[in-house]
Design an enzyme around this catalytic site. Sequence first.
Site, PDB file in Angstrom:
ATOM      1  N   ALA A  32       0.837  -1.197   0.000  1.00 11.16           N
ATOM      2  CA  ALA A  32       0.000   0.000   0.000  1.00 11.16           C
ATOM      3  C   ALA A  32       0.873   1.248   0.000  1.00 11.16           C
ATOM      4  CB  ALA A  32      -0.919  -0.013   1.222  1.00 11.16           C
ATOM      5  N   ALA A  33       1.963   1.190   0.776  1.00 11.92           N
ATOM      6  CA  ALA A  33       2.849   2.350   0.868  1.00 11.92           C
ATOM      7  C   ALA A  33       4.145   1.938   1.544  1.00 11.92           C
ATOM      8  CB  ALA A  33       2.178   3.471   1.664  1.00 11.92           C
ATOM      9  N   MET A  34       5.132   2.818   1.455  1.00 15.27           N
ATOM     10  CA  MET A  34       6.418   2.620   2.134  1.00 15.27           C
ATOM     11  C   MET A  34       6.882   3.937   2.707  1.00 15.27           C
ATOM     12  SD  MET A  34       8.898   0.798   3.167  1.00 15.27           S
ATOM     13  CE  MET A  34      10.380   1.398   3.989  1.00 15.27           C
ATOM     14  N   GLU A  35       7.322   3.880   3.981  1.00 13.77           N
ATOM     15  CA  GLU A  35       7.552   5.081   4.778  1.00 13.77           C
ATOM     16  C   GLU A  35       8.920   5.715   4.592  1.00 13.77           C
ATOM     17  OE1 GLU A  35       8.882   1.600   7.529  1.00 13.77           O
ATOM     18  OE2 GLU A  35       7.320   1.964   6.076  1.00 13.77           O
ATOM     19  N   ASN A  36       9.545   5.614   3.434  1.00 13.95           N
ATOM     20  CA  ASN A  36      10.878   6.196   3.245  1.00 13.95           C
ATOM     21  C   ASN A  36      10.933   7.603   3.846  1.00 13.95           C
ATOM     22  OD1 ASN A  36      11.477   3.908   1.499  1.00 13.95           O
ATOM     23  ND2 ASN A  36      10.267   4.977  -0.046  1.00 13.95           N
TER      24      ASN A  36
ATOM     25  N   HIS B 189      -0.653   6.023   8.977  1.00 14.44           N
ATOM     26  CA  HIS B 189       0.313   4.957   9.281  1.00 14.44           C
ATOM     27  C   HIS B 189       1.721   5.351   8.832  1.00 14.44           C
ATOM     28  CE1 HIS B 189       1.343   0.511   9.542  1.00 14.44           C
ATOM     29  NE2 HIS B 189       2.321   0.961   8.779  1.00 14.44           N
ATOM     30  N   GLU B 190       1.844   5.763   7.566  1.00 12.79           N
ATOM     31  CA  GLU B 190       3.171   6.061   7.026  1.00 12.79           C
ATOM     32  C   GLU B 190       3.798   7.278   7.700  1.00 12.79           C
ATOM     33  OE1 GLU B 190       4.449   3.759   5.332  1.00 12.79           O
ATOM     34  OE2 GLU B 190       2.532   2.724   5.096  1.00 12.79           O
TER      35      GLU B 190
ATOM     36  N   HIS C 275       5.472   6.422  10.929  1.00 11.90           N
ATOM     37  CA  HIS C 275       6.778   5.800  10.717  1.00 11.90           C
ATOM     38  C   HIS C 275       7.912   6.821  10.633  1.00 11.90           C
ATOM     39  CE1 HIS C 275       6.093   1.592  10.480  1.00 11.90           C
ATOM     40  NE2 HIS C 275       5.323   1.621   9.405  1.00 11.90           N
TER      41      HIS C 275
ATOM     42  N   GLU D 125       6.002  -1.293  13.273  1.00 11.11           N
ATOM     43  CA  GLU D 125       4.732  -1.569  12.598  1.00 11.11           C
ATOM     44  C   GLU D 125       3.555  -1.574  13.564  1.00 11.11           C
ATOM     45  OE1 GLU D 125       4.513  -1.245   9.634  1.00 11.11           O
ATOM     46  OE2 GLU D 125       6.536  -1.617   8.858  1.00 11.11           O
TER      47      GLU D 125
END
Length: 1038
Positions: free
Chosen positions: A418-422, A454-455, A458, A477
């Site tokens: 869904a997404a990535m928290e870079n 959520h992201e 992070h 997480e």
Amino acid sequence: MDLEEKREKRPPVTPMMIEEEAALRNGSRGLPPGSWAEAAGPRPRTTERHIAVHKRLVLGFAVSILALLAVTMIAVLLSVRFEECSAAADGPPRASGNGSLPGAARQPPGAGQPPGRPEQEEEEKEARGGEVVEEEEEEEWQRRRELPPWTRPRLPRHLRPLHYNLMLSAFMENFTFSGEVNVQLEVLNASRYIVLHAHRMHIEAVRVAEDKLAGGVRVDRSFFYPQTQVFVVVLNRSLEVQKSYNLKIIYNALIENELLGFFRSSYVLHGERRFLGVTQFSPTHARKAFPCFDEPIYKATFKISIRHQATYLSLSNMPVETSVFEEDGWVTDHFSQTPLMSTYYLAWAVCNFTYRETVTKSGVVVRLYARPDAIRRGSGDYALNITRRLIEFYEDYFKVPYSLPKLDLLAVPKHPYAAMENWGLSVFVEQRILLDPSISSISYLLDVTMVIVHELCHQWFGDLVTPVWWEDVWLKEGFAHYFEFVGTDYLYPGWNMEKQRFLTDVLHEVMLLDGLASSHPVSQEVQQATDIDRVFDWIAYKKGAALIRMLANFMGHSVFQMGLQDYLTIHKYGNAARNDLWNTLSKALKRVGKSVNIQQVMDQWTLQMGYPVITILGNETTDNVIVISQERFVYDIDAKPKDPALGDSSYLWQIPLTIAVGNTSHISSEAIIWVSNKSEHHRIPALEEASWLLGNINQTGYFRVNYDIRNWRLIINQLTRNHEVISVSNRAGLIDDAFNLARAGYLPQNIPLEIIRYFSEEKDFLPWHAASRALYPLDKLLDRAENYNIFNEYILRQVASMYLKLGWPTNNLNKSLVQASYQHEELRREVIMLACSFGNKHCHQQAATLISDWISSNRNRIPLNVRDIVYCTGVSLMDEDVWEFIWMKFHSTTAVSEKKILLEALTCSDDRNLLNRLLNLSLNSEVVLDQDAIDVIIHVARNPHGRDLAWKFFREKWKILNARYGEALFMNSKLVSGVTEFLNTEEELRELKNFIKSYEGGAAVSFSRAVETVEANVRWKKLYKEELFQWLRKSLTH
């Protein structure tokens, strides 16, 4: 091979190895000096060179002293030349030392076998220059009774990266890239080996030099070791302790047509296909994009430069510092240096997107990048606006400022998650960030909101403070998943997400998974690289969140918040383990005069798998005394636990049990009882004859509660007479507990169905949602049974009254979703979904009418919040023309929210030919995006007309599916679970076991869980199906 043979053949474990692993498990944060103290000096010259030198000396002595001097000078010159040639053969730098990429790097790398695609043997051969690891090298390590450092699952700890200078050139016309990385290394223990991660790339040159121009260290040789995905540089002398060195590697690779590392994606604009390159490094894929120390403990600073064609732009974690334009239409963007960070959330992208921006109160620049047409339509505006508000919320809640000057949100068409928290460059799949209010439902808006919440969490939990190792991935997480609900409550206070929706969407869902004997602890040991993917599952995310919520409730939310502020402040820009969190929270409790050893309590919840069921029994011989017992809850008592030595009887938890006493008109305030033994007696004041007990008030604890039948009867009577005496959260909790206790055999099958008899009066969304979710697996167990219509009729009777009261929503195309009453609209949606799913005639007629109107007028007037229900119902009831119409609309729409529900609607057909056609089309990436194909297969499997088709398709296409999704977290496990979870016949169980015996590689844990689930399904049908149908027949005749 038996256990003793394994012990004999296993390489000896040294105290050093034990000490290193123990340090990690116990949460040490630093990088203690490693133990790879290399005693080996420079390698001796070869035999041939000894002979050559010997002959020259003999000749010199025979002629004269003068001749000896002349020959010696020649020998020295030859020796220098030999050193140069030897170094060149082993990969010396071919570029100038000024940091610029060589001109040749503009060409596609490798005229022969392309990098990143060779067979394993070819990759090894090419990387080693045809050289094989010498036997004497292996023998040396055997004599020392240690594993060579490159064969171990973790990197040796004699080096620490301090800074990376990474320069990339991206060639989007042929999807290749070249790179030069300069890594500043600190030496903690002397060694002549540099071992770092590198995978699926061609390395052209390697150079090692001391800092401050002290000169080079000769590279003796270098090679890949594919088993651990590392690249090994062997030097001719040891690196000295406490000195700093620079490692320079020049390499090239492909921009993959996959989903991990540095990969490519595409979209169509004005009939033209456009491409972009983007990264996904978590958890172990940075090594595919540049050689690095790819473990979270190795934090360093990064300075990135990206060279690309001027028609593109580049993005990375930090803002662009300078851009250098070249005459040939290329530009190099130099980005600012990052703070200390791990490799897995480093990121970059090369694309031709446009953006909109906003700025927070503290000056953080927030931009959303997406396809130009999506930006033009304003599809990113909602995400952009809530991101600004959420950064301000988190800064205030954590009392720690956001650490970077900017945050970019990047919406890409293709992404594995869904997404990535870079850090500073969060990447989202378009479906989870782009939103058009005119055609998006409340549930879609909620999905988008919670993914963003959520992201952003992070950026603190994960990026600013990073877990020491992947065994504690839940530390990031679990917190991000918990704050999805806290952050959404901040945006929409009336939605009561943390107190209500958390129960159905997190707690109830993860307890289904954690009730299996094949579950695992939330903190689990990770040894091999293959184990890392396994820890990223709903246990880490959802159980982690549920345990954090339980902790916040028994600590008190204000004290919990204070503890989190301290934790982030102490460990920012560093790493932390679970014990660091427990210690900080214990200190926070001490400050307010409470003494609870958080570690002692929480270790039982994080290091043990599963959860308890508390049973509360009234003691009939003693007034006001109850018996409270605990045992591990499992769905299938015959299932063998993962560790046979740890039987269910040995599981114990310290349980914060909240309890209250109620009667027909009111319920007492709650009291807390800490239950730590198998069985305990407790005195409860004011426990009268007609009183009932309620445990786990508002389901803040991570456990189920069972009662004696008398207490269940009293609760059912209370719900029938006046359900509002029991809170909304408690009603939802009772429903979920009852259905699952019955499914596992702890309760008679009729109790949960009797509980929902009061539903004609239930006006709150949450209990309906809990019932709908609990009924779903029961429905799938029965939907192919001969007597299914009896169950179907019973559910319709419970739904009918509320369906008539609520009716259908009107078309609200011009009405803001957020202005609508969330609770009321979601309740109406839930009731309509149940009515249509179980065959309410009016519901079916209404859906068919709305679909027909759309087809005839070509205007979609279907209310937004029920579009998915109408589409699915219409496709299942109506002819093939409707399916074709929906298929056409799926292809023509550009709105990602609409595309998603149209695709899922196609899986609802009763026509097996259409379902087969859809399954086969799902593997065509031009038709169905890679990440959506899994959902197609799973939704067909949930359709009783397609379950066997999806199961057959899954088995036939397993090699293709495993090759496509095998490395992507969640995807394989989601697919295996989705296709198998509702198989429930002996024949299907046999097919599953036979398939597992024959399949090749991948998803072993998921298949183990699948077998247990199907075995439990078969067992339930054998033991309880007839009991349920007998009660239903009797109930329907009264």
